[in-house]
Motif scaffolding. Structure first.
Motif, PDB file in Angstrom:
ATOM      1  N   PHE A 136      -6.744  -0.167  -0.748  1.00  0.00           N
ATOM      2  CA  PHE A 136      -5.391  -0.944  -1.200  1.00  0.00           C
ATOM      3  C   PHE A 136      -4.160  -0.091  -0.314  1.00  0.00           C
ATOM      4  N   GLU A 137      -4.316   1.059  -0.516  1.00  0.00           N
ATOM      5  CA  GLU A 137      -3.223   1.763   0.020  1.00  0.00           C
ATOM      6  C   GLU A 137      -3.015   1.679   1.797  1.00  0.00           C
ATOM      7  N   GLN A 138      -4.027   1.384   2.352  1.00  0.00           N
ATOM      8  CA  GLN A 138      -4.239   1.302   3.630  1.00  0.00           C
ATOM      9  C   GLN A 138      -4.265  -0.050   4.281  1.00  0.00           C
ATOM     10  N   ALA A 139      -4.007  -1.218   3.160  1.00  0.00           N
ATOM     11  CA  ALA A 139      -3.679  -2.400   3.244  1.00  0.00           C
ATOM     12  C   ALA A 139      -5.083  -2.984   3.964  1.00  0.00           C
ATOM     13  N   ASP A 192     -13.200  -2.793   7.881  1.00  0.00           N
ATOM     14  CA  ASP A 192     -12.975  -1.544   7.180  1.00  0.00           C
ATOM     15  C   ASP A 192     -13.382  -1.539   5.562  1.00  0.00           C
ATOM     16  N   ALA A 193     -14.042  -2.338   4.892  1.00  0.00           N
ATOM     17  CA  ALA A 193     -13.969  -2.696   3.591  1.00  0.00           C
ATOM     18  C   ALA A 193     -15.490  -3.178   3.238  1.00  0.00           C
ATOM     19  N   PRO A 194     -15.938  -3.071   1.984  1.00  0.00           N
ATOM     20  CA  PRO A 194     -17.274  -3.409   1.522  1.00  0.00           C
ATOM     21  C   PRO A 194     -17.376  -4.932   1.277  1.00  0.00           C
ATOM     22  N   PRO A 195     -18.483  -5.370   1.688  1.00  0.00           N
ATOM     23  CA  PRO A 195     -18.641  -6.901   1.558  1.00  0.00           C
ATOM     24  C   PRO A 195     -18.317  -7.560   0.170  1.00  0.00           C
ATOM     25  N   THR A 196     -18.069  -8.744   0.227  1.00  0.00           N
ATOM     26  CA  THR A 196     -17.669  -9.372  -1.063  1.00  0.00           C
ATOM     27  C   THR A 196     -18.375 -10.815  -1.195  1.00  0.00           C
ATOM     28  N   ALA A 197     -18.600 -11.284  -2.281  1.00  0.00           N
ATOM     29  CA  ALA A 197     -19.338 -12.615  -2.360  1.00  0.00           C
ATOM     30  C   ALA A 197     -18.441 -13.482  -3.334  1.00  0.00           C
ATOM     31  N   PHE A 229     -10.207   0.698 -13.483  1.00  0.00           N
ATOM     32  CA  PHE A 229     -11.658   0.204 -13.345  1.00  0.00           C
ATOM     33  C   PHE A 229     -11.942  -0.394 -11.818  1.00  0.00           C
ATOM     34  N   VAL A 230     -11.613   0.400 -10.910  1.00  0.00           N
ATOM     35  CA  VAL A 230     -12.248   0.474  -9.536  1.00  0.00           C
ATOM     36  C   VAL A 230     -12.315   1.665  -9.253  1.00  0.00           C
ATOM     37  N   SER A 231     -13.043   1.757  -7.840  1.00  0.00           N
ATOM     38  CA  SER A 231     -13.274   3.136  -7.432  1.00  0.00           C
ATOM     39  C   SER A 231     -12.230   3.804  -6.662  1.00  0.00           C
ATOM     40  N   GLY A 232     -12.237   5.050  -6.311  1.00  0.00           N
ATOM     41  CA  GLY A 232     -11.220   5.647  -5.830  1.00  0.00           C
ATOM     42  C   GLY A 232     -11.223   5.231  -4.322  1.00  0.00           C
ATOM     43  N   GLY A 233     -12.260   4.959  -3.814  1.00  0.00           N
ATOM     44  CA  GLY A 233     -12.391   4.213  -2.392  1.00  0.00           C
ATOM     45  C   GLY A 233     -11.504   2.977  -2.140  1.00  0.00           C
ATOM     46  N   GLY A 242       0.806  -1.299  -0.148  1.00  0.00           N
ATOM     47  CA  GLY A 242       0.168   0.068  -0.139  1.00  0.00           C
ATOM     48  C   GLY A 242       0.929   1.365  -0.010  1.00  0.00           C
ATOM     49  N   THR A 243       1.907   1.305   0.755  1.00  0.00           N
ATOM     50  CA  THR A 243       2.853   2.461   0.842  1.00  0.00           C
ATOM     51  C   THR A 243       3.530   2.707  -0.710  1.00  0.00           C
ATOM     52  N   GLU A 244       3.891   1.631  -1.224  1.00  0.00           N
ATOM     53  CA  GLU A 244       4.554   1.642  -2.501  1.00  0.00           C
ATOM     54  C   GLU A 244       3.425   2.284  -3.563  1.00  0.00           C
ATOM     55  N   LEU A 245       2.130   1.789  -3.529  1.00  0.00           N
ATOM     56  CA  LEU A 245       1.192   2.065  -4.157  1.00  0.00           C
ATOM     57  C   LEU A 245       0.885   3.756  -4.219  1.00  0.00           C
ATOM     58  N   LYS A 246       0.770   4.064  -2.903  1.00  0.00           N
ATOM     59  CA  LYS A 246       0.410   5.514  -2.831  1.00  0.00           C
ATOM     60  C   LYS A 246       1.733   6.366  -3.231  1.00  0.00           C
ATOM     61  N   ARG A 247       2.778   5.939  -3.040  1.00  0.00           N
ATOM     62  CA  ARG A 247       4.109   6.692  -3.391  1.00  0.00           C
ATOM     63  C   ARG A 247       4.294   6.708  -4.963  1.00  0.00           C
TER      64      ARG A 247
END
Length: 277
Positions: A45-48, A217-222, A36-40, A14-19
């Protein structure tokens, strides 16, 4: 890789992605739109908090011109060769979920299987592989099940179709032990189980295995599974539909008390059959 070191590695991801995102001049929303994903999701991803799927990691590499860095990190952290390619991400979700709700129409779910049951299932689908290969797969499945013993274990709610109780996988003696294992987990309050009786007739998600994950702290997934393939569903509208179908299954299933009684009765039936053969 231990869970602690794995999480640290994801934090580095996540740190590398942000940098690299900031160096390229993209906001989270701008990068998300291009892969093709949301900014959220990029923020998660950046916060792991959430792990990207492989195709997202590959698109990030292409856009940020990172020379395959994020794909290599993904493969290092998720691509466990003990699991089928389509299932490796699911194992990672199990480790981080706060709640798992599952419907099993034909087989005992992996997290509930005894080693003997797993071995019988593996041998049925792979009659020509070596014993060493089978034992590696069995060990991996038993390792997954350890999350139910963790202090931070997820809330685990399972609906089993009655067929799961009746089909003598391996042998009747083996099935009796398997069902007794499930009842013991229920009595230890490590899970909640309901049985969908055959008398219920047609039901939502007819014949389809489905698993729902919730996170802190993340949306649900199926997750759904087909023949040698699986699908992770992140789209909120699709996940909501699956959740609605699961609610209907719960409504049609027996109560937890009646389900436990049926599990015990089915175990006794298998025990009786085993003693007469």
């Amino acid at each position: 890789m231990a869970n602690g070191s794995r999480q640290a590695a994801w934090e580095f991801f996540g740190t590398e992605l942000k940098r690299r995102r900031e160096d390229a001049g993209f906001t989270q929303v701008e990068l998300g739109a291009r892969v093709f994903v949301s900014g959220g999701y990029i923020g998660q991803f950046e916060q792991a908090i959430r792990k990207p799927q492989l195709d997202v990691a590959q698109r990030i590499d292409q856009l940020l011109q990172s020379g395959g860095f994020f794909e290599r990190m993904w493969r290092k952290l998720i691509d466990d060769k003990r699991y089928a390619d389509y299932f490796a991400e699911v194992v990672e979700l199990e480790r981080t979920a706060t709640k798992i709700a599952e419907f099993a129409p034909t087989l005992v779910p992996g997290l509930l299987q005894t080693a003997a049951y797993t071995r019988a299932v593996m041998l049925a689908g792979n009659p020509f592989v070596t014993d060493a290969h089978i034992e590696e797969k069995v060990a991996a499945r038993m390792e997954r099940a350890q999350i139910l013993n963790d202090a931070t274990r997820p809330v685990y709610w399972v609906i089993l179709h009655e067929h799961v109780l009746r089909i003598p996988v391996g042998s009747d003696a083996l099935m009796a032990q398997q069902l007794e294992h499930i009842t013991e987990l229920v009595r230890q309050k490590k899970m909640l189980v309901q049985v969908l009786p055959t008398s219920a007739g047609a039901y939502p998600l007819m014949g389809r295995m489905v698993r729902l994950f919730e996170f802190e702290d993340a949306p649900p997934t199926a997750y759904t599974e087909a023949v040698y393939s699986g699908n992770l569903l992140d789209d909120p509208a699709l996940v909501k539909r699956v959740q609605g179908a699961y609610d209907l299954l719960r409504a049609a299933a027996l109560s937890p008390e009646a389900s436990l009684a049926l599990l015990e009765s089915a175990a006794e039936d298998h025990r009786r059959c085993a003693s007469t053969t």
